[in-house]
Design an enzyme around this catalytic site. Structure first.
Site, PDB file in Angstrom:
ATOM      1  N   ASN A 173      -5.520  12.249  -0.280  1.00  0.00           N
ATOM      2  CA  ASN A 173      -4.647  11.460   0.597  1.00  0.00           C
ATOM      3  C   ASN A 173      -5.546  10.762   1.621  1.00  0.00           C
ATOM      4  OD1 ASN A 173      -1.923  10.668   1.381  1.00  0.00           O
ATOM      5  ND2 ASN A 173      -2.264  11.845   3.244  1.00  0.00           N
ATOM      6  N   ARG A 208       0.853  -1.182   0.000  1.00  0.00           N
ATOM      7  CA  ARG A 208       0.000   0.000   0.000  1.00  0.00           C
ATOM      8  C   ARG A 208       0.895   1.240   0.000  1.00  0.00           C
ATOM      9  NH1 ARG A 208       1.717   1.893   4.054  1.00  0.00           N
ATOM     10  NH2 ARG A 208       0.582   3.811   3.674  1.00  0.00           N
ATOM     11  N   GLY A 209       0.274   2.414  -0.172  1.00  0.00           N
ATOM     12  CA  GLY A 209       1.052   3.643  -0.306  1.00  0.00           C
ATOM     13  C   GLY A 209       1.274   3.873  -1.794  1.00  0.00           C
ATOM     14  N   ALA A 210       1.035   5.108  -2.235  1.00  0.00           N
ATOM     15  CA  ALA A 210       0.996   5.376  -3.680  1.00  0.00           C
ATOM     16  C   ALA A 210       2.276   4.970  -4.432  1.00  0.00           C
ATOM     17  CB  ALA A 210       0.660   6.856  -3.905  1.00  0.00           C
ATOM     18  N   GLN A 263      -2.713   2.726   9.890  1.00  0.00           N
ATOM     19  CA  GLN A 263      -1.384   2.773   9.255  1.00  0.00           C
ATOM     20  C   GLN A 263      -0.412   3.611  10.091  1.00  0.00           C
ATOM     21  OE1 GLN A 263      -4.294   3.113   7.683  1.00  0.00           O
ATOM     22  NE2 GLN A 263      -4.216   2.471   5.553  1.00  0.00           N
ATOM     23  N   ASP A 281      -2.004  10.634  -2.717  1.00  0.00           N
ATOM     24  CA  ASP A 281      -2.352   9.543  -3.634  1.00  0.00           C
ATOM     25  C   ASP A 281      -2.613  10.049  -5.045  1.00  0.00           C
ATOM     26  OD1 ASP A 281      -3.064   8.432  -0.806  1.00  0.00           O
ATOM     27  OD2 ASP A 281      -2.789   6.734  -2.170  1.00  0.00           O
ATOM     28  N   ARG A 292      -7.176  -0.773  -7.183  1.00  0.00           N
ATOM     29  CA  ARG A 292      -7.511   0.320  -6.251  1.00  0.00           C
ATOM     30  C   ARG A 292      -7.596   1.593  -7.101  1.00  0.00           C
ATOM     31  NH1 ARG A 292      -4.319   1.136  -0.807  1.00  0.00           N
ATOM     32  NH2 ARG A 292      -6.306   2.008  -0.125  1.00  0.00           N
TER      33      ARG A 292
HETATM   34  O1  MRU Z   1      -4.827   3.212   1.968  1.00  0.00           O
HETATM   35  P1  MRU Z   1      -3.342   3.445   1.948  1.00  0.00           P
HETATM   36  O2  MRU Z   1      -2.663   2.961   3.183  1.00  0.00           O
HETATM   37  O3  MRU Z   1      -2.703   2.911   0.685  1.00  0.00           O
HETATM   38  O4  MRU Z   1      -3.188   5.029   1.911  1.00  0.00           O
HETATM   39  C1  MRU Z   1      -1.900   5.562   1.786  1.00  0.00           C
HETATM   40  C2  MRU Z   1      -1.845   7.037   1.875  1.00  0.00           C
HETATM   41  O5  MRU Z   1      -2.839   7.707   1.928  1.00  0.00           O
HETATM   42  C3  MRU Z   1      -0.484   7.655   1.812  1.00  0.00           C
HETATM   43  O6  MRU Z   1      -0.452   8.847   2.545  1.00  0.00           O
HETATM   44  C4  MRU Z   1      -0.131   7.972   0.345  1.00  0.00           C
HETATM   45  O7  MRU Z   1      -0.320   6.849  -0.469  1.00  0.00           O
HETATM   46  C5  MRU Z   1       1.258   8.430   0.209  1.00  0.00           C
HETATM   47  S1  MRU Z   1       2.436   7.155   0.611  1.00  0.00           S
HETATM   48  C6  MRU Z   1       3.985   7.776   0.385  1.00  0.00           C
END
Ligand code: MRU
Length: 343
Positions: free
Chosen positions: A240, A46-48, A189, A230, A82
């Protein structure tokens, strides 16, 4: 996360299963498209930025697993697994374009290039972001306190991360008094992953419940809020993790700089404004309970938007690997780099 391949064997994506942290560090080897889509949807990865590299490597998995037409269809399934983080589609599209012209090996080369670019981008953002924070507080008066939400560290990218990479840089430079991590309901998270990463880097930190953030910001003592992204629309509106918008409102009320840290790959010029960003709905179960334990009465209706959009006007700065954009001063990410005075 990385690509792992023995002699003459199909390769796999090797990643830490983020759903098991912090209690266990379990490595997953992902070798099929179905397994990758499952890992993306349950947030094992997870995370962009991490989703971008996983998507690109996923095209390689698809090319190993299927003949050309089916591989292309499987890549489309990965791309849509996603909806909010634009990096996932950027990663898939890059590797797929290479696959169409040069086959599996070209897709692998493109995916590994994206991986390497992501690491370099995180290092560049860390430097640029730390310098910006120091300049916004007027030099280096004292070690500073940063607030953040969700997880934006090495787990969310390939290495170092975005907003948490800036916090790591400040810590290494002796400029961090404390990092305040919002727990990030409903999947925690912040509580599970950001504290784990801060602990591993030896950085002083505190965990707060999300609803304590406004009070702590208004009370003074927080020098900046640093968050990831994101998807950043052409006008600077930024999607985000849910709760980011509330933090931005509270930061504005308290007069605290609110800084988005994200690679250029998260800027989506094809999306005009935040109103055009699709927000993932993760269904009611994550809100009505946690870890298999129900907290709300059965049948309770719950809403679970996974992300929100912070309007550009509330964003002090967007720090990418190539530039600093000041949305609250009217600068827009869509401005071509060569006309951008903020570089
Ligand atoms: O649902 P997630 O855990 O994938 O959400 C992640 C976020 O919102 C992060 O802040 C974003 O992806 C940036 S990660 C460097």
């Amino acid at each position: 996360m990385d690509w792992s391949q023995g002699d003459d064997a199909p390769g796999v994506i090797r990643m830490i299963d983020q759903t098991r942290l912090p209690s266990e560090t379990v490595l997953l080897d992902i070798g099929t498209v179905d397994d990758l889509i499952g890992a993306i949807q349950r947030l094992s990865v997870r995370g962009a930025p991490a989703l971008g590299v996983a998507g690109a490597l996923g095209v390689v998995i698809a090319a190993q697993q299927f003949e050309t037409e089916k591989a292309i269809a499987a890549a489309a399934d990965i791309r849509s697994s996603r909806p909010t983080a634009v990096n996932l589609s950027v990663g898939v599209d890059r590797a797929l374009a290479a696959f169409r012209t040069g086959g599996l090996q070209a897709a692998l080369t493109a995916a590994l290039q994206l991986r390497d670019e992501d690491i370099a981008a995180c290092l560049a953002m860390a430097e640029r972001g730390a310098d910006l924070v120091r300049s916004l507080v007027g030099g280096r008066p004292r070690p500073m306190t940063m607030m953040t939400i969700c997880n934006t560290g090495g787990l969310a990218a390939v290495e170092h991360g975005t907003a948490l990479g800036v916090i790591e840089r400040l810590h290494l430079d002796g400029d961090l008094a404390s990092a305040i991590a919002c727990e990030t309901r409903p999947l925690l998270q912040g509580a599970r992953l950001t504290t784990w990463e801060l602990d591993r880097m030896g950085a002083p930190h505190e965990l707060i419940i999300d609803s304590a953030a406004a009070m702590i910001l208004a009370g003074g003592g927080v020098d900046a809020v640093l968050v990831g992204a994101d998807r950043i629309a052409a006008n600077g509106d930024t999607a985000n993790k849910i709760g980011t918008f509330s933090l931005a409102v509270a930061a504005r009320y308290a007069g605290v700089p609110f800084i988005v840290v994200a690679p250029e790959t998260t800027v989506d010029p094809a999306t005009a404004s935040g109103a055009d960003i699709e927000i993932e709905d993760r269904g009611p179960d994550e809100v009505g309970g946690f870890g298999g334990v129900r907290t709300a009465p059965p049948g309770t209706h719950a809403r679970n938007p996974a992300f929100d959009v912070t309007p550009a006007a509330l964003i002090t700065a967007i720090v990418t690997d190539r530039r600093t954009i000041r949305p609250e001063l009217g600068e827009r990410p869509e401005t071509p780099l060569d006309q951008d005075r903020s570089r």
